[in-house]
Motif scaffolding. Structure first.
Motif, short mmCIF file in Angstrom:
data_model
loop_
_atom_site.label_atom_id
_atom_site.label_comp_id
_atom_site.label_asym_id
_atom_site.label_seq_id
_atom_site.Cartn_x
_atom_site.Cartn_y
_atom_site.Cartn_z
N LEU A 114 -18.98 -49.70 60.67
CA LEU A 114 -18.80 -48.33 60.22
C LEU A 114 -18.64 -48.24 58.71
N ALA A 115 -17.99 -49.23 58.09
CA ALA A 115 -17.86 -49.25 56.64
C ALA A 115 -19.24 -49.44 55.99
N SER A 116 -20.10 -50.23 56.62
CA SER A 116 -21.45 -50.44 56.10
C SER A 116 -22.31 -49.18 56.19
N LEU A 117 -21.94 -48.25 57.06
CA LEU A 117 -22.68 -47.00 57.21
C LEU A 117 -22.24 -45.93 56.22
N ALA A 118 -21.08 -46.11 55.61
CA ALA A 118 -20.54 -45.11 54.68
C ALA A 118 -21.57 -44.76 53.61
N GLY A 119 -21.76 -43.46 53.42
CA GLY A 119 -22.70 -42.99 52.42
C GLY A 119 -24.14 -42.91 52.89
N HIS A 120 -24.41 -43.32 54.13
CA HIS A 120 -25.75 -43.27 54.70
C HIS A 120 -25.78 -42.27 55.85
N PRO A 121 -26.82 -41.44 55.95
CA PRO A 121 -26.93 -40.48 57.06
C PRO A 121 -27.40 -41.18 58.34
N VAL A 122 -26.45 -41.67 59.13
CA VAL A 122 -26.77 -42.43 60.33
C VAL A 122 -26.09 -41.78 61.53
N LEU A 123 -26.86 -41.49 62.55
CA LEU A 123 -26.35 -41.00 63.83
C LEU A 123 -25.72 -42.18 64.56
N ILE A 125 -23.89 -43.63 68.12
CA ILE A 125 -23.68 -43.42 69.55
C ILE A 125 -23.06 -44.69 70.10
N SER A 126 -22.00 -44.55 70.88
CA SER A 126 -21.30 -45.71 71.43
C SER A 126 -21.34 -45.70 72.95
N GLU A 127 -21.50 -46.90 73.51
CA GLU A 127 -21.39 -47.07 74.96
C GLU A 127 -19.95 -46.96 75.41
N ARG A 128 -19.05 -47.21 74.53
CA ARG A 128 -17.63 -47.28 74.84
C ARG A 128 -16.96 -45.97 74.45
N ASN A 129 -16.36 -45.30 75.41
CA ASN A 129 -15.76 -44.01 75.16
C ASN A 129 -14.61 -44.08 74.15
N LEU A 134 -12.50 -43.75 67.18
CA LEU A 134 -12.55 -44.84 66.20
C LEU A 134 -13.78 -44.77 65.30
N GLY A 135 -14.39 -43.62 65.14
CA GLY A 135 -15.42 -43.47 64.13
C GLY A 135 -16.85 -43.24 64.53
N THR A 136 -17.21 -43.29 65.81
CA THR A 136 -18.59 -42.96 66.16
C THR A 136 -18.68 -41.48 66.54
N MET A 137 -19.91 -40.95 66.45
CA MET A 137 -20.13 -39.53 66.68
C MET A 137 -20.17 -39.17 68.17
N PHE A 138 -21.00 -39.88 68.91
CA PHE A 138 -21.18 -39.62 70.34
C PHE A 138 -20.73 -40.84 71.12
N ARG A 146 -24.93 -40.16 86.65
CA ARG A 146 -25.23 -39.36 85.47
C ARG A 146 -24.55 -39.94 84.24
N VAL A 147 -25.01 -39.45 83.09
CA VAL A 147 -24.44 -39.85 81.82
C VAL A 147 -24.02 -38.58 81.09
N THR A 148 -22.77 -38.54 80.67
CA THR A 148 -22.29 -37.45 79.84
C THR A 148 -21.81 -38.07 78.54
N PHE A 149 -21.35 -37.24 77.63
CA PHE A 149 -20.88 -37.79 76.36
C PHE A 149 -19.76 -36.95 75.78
N ASP A 150 -18.93 -37.62 75.00
CA ASP A 150 -17.90 -36.99 74.21
C ASP A 150 -18.37 -37.00 72.77
N ILE A 151 -17.71 -36.21 71.93
CA ILE A 151 -18.12 -36.12 70.54
C ILE A 151 -16.91 -36.10 69.63
N ASN A 152 -17.05 -36.71 68.48
CA ASN A 152 -16.03 -36.67 67.44
C ASN A 152 -16.58 -35.77 66.35
N LEU A 153 -16.12 -34.51 66.31
CA LEU A 153 -16.67 -33.53 65.38
C LEU A 153 -16.39 -33.89 63.92
#
Length: 177
Positions: A114-123, A125-129, A134-138, A146-153
């Motif tokens: 996640l530190a390596s992504l700082a400053g870069h526009p990267v989507l 998505i984590s398999e782990r809820n 802890l820093g991922t978007m979806f 079925r598959v649902t998802f949570d989001i960190n706004l």
């Protein structure tokens, strides 16, 4: 043309075992549909000709993502998606990836990625809820059918990418039933 309603309907559909293009389980196919659906409704500051989806860590459901032929279309007018594995220790991961699919990694590795992504526009998505706090978007919730998802706004707001508001409405915010 695929509408938002069509793509969102796909996210909750169940594919038969060995469905079209599937090399893994129905869960792998469902995860692929959800991930490609999220990607198709994401906009980057500079639209990529091909979305570079990087898969990091030990994954349970990324088989269909990685097995898709290079340049597989996500849907409608969305750019094609090229999926590849990347090392969790790759320091340039932010410039190598437009989207990141994160599997099981240690807390130290997650912080490093996640530190390596700082400053870069990267989507992201984590398999782990648990990663949504802890820093991922979806964060995917993979059930038998079925598959649902949570989001960190907060993470979405800081990411540099834009996600269609209707996709955001489908997600559960962490901590809600």
């Amino acid at each position: 043309m695929v509408t938002l309603g069509d793509a969102l309907a796909q996210t909750s559909s169940q594919l038969p075992a060995g469905g079209t293009g599937s090399t893994g389980s129905p869960r792998d196919a469902n995860v692929r549909q959800v991930v490609l659906g999220i990607i198709s409704f994401t906009r980057w500051p500079v639209p990529p000709a091909r979305v570079r989806l990087c898969v990091v860590g030990n994954t349970d459901y990324a088989r269909d993502l990685l097995a898709a032929p290079a340049g597989a279309a996500s849907s409608g007018s969305a750019p094609p998606v090229d999926a590849q594995r990347q090392s969790v220790t790759e320091p340039a991961i932010g410039s190598l990836c437009d989207a990141l699919y994160l599997g099981a990694v240690s807390d130290t590795e997650r912080r490093q990625v996640l530190a390596s992504l700082a400053g870069h526009p990267v989507l992201t998505i984590s398999e782990r809820n648990d990663s949504c706090t802890l820093g991922t978007m979806f964060c995917l919730n993979v059930d038998a059918d079925r598959v649902t998802f949570d989001i960190n706004l907060d993470t979405v707001a800081r990411s540099g990418v834009r996600v269609h508001p209707n996709v955001l409405k489908l997600a559960r915010k962490p901590g809600t039933p």
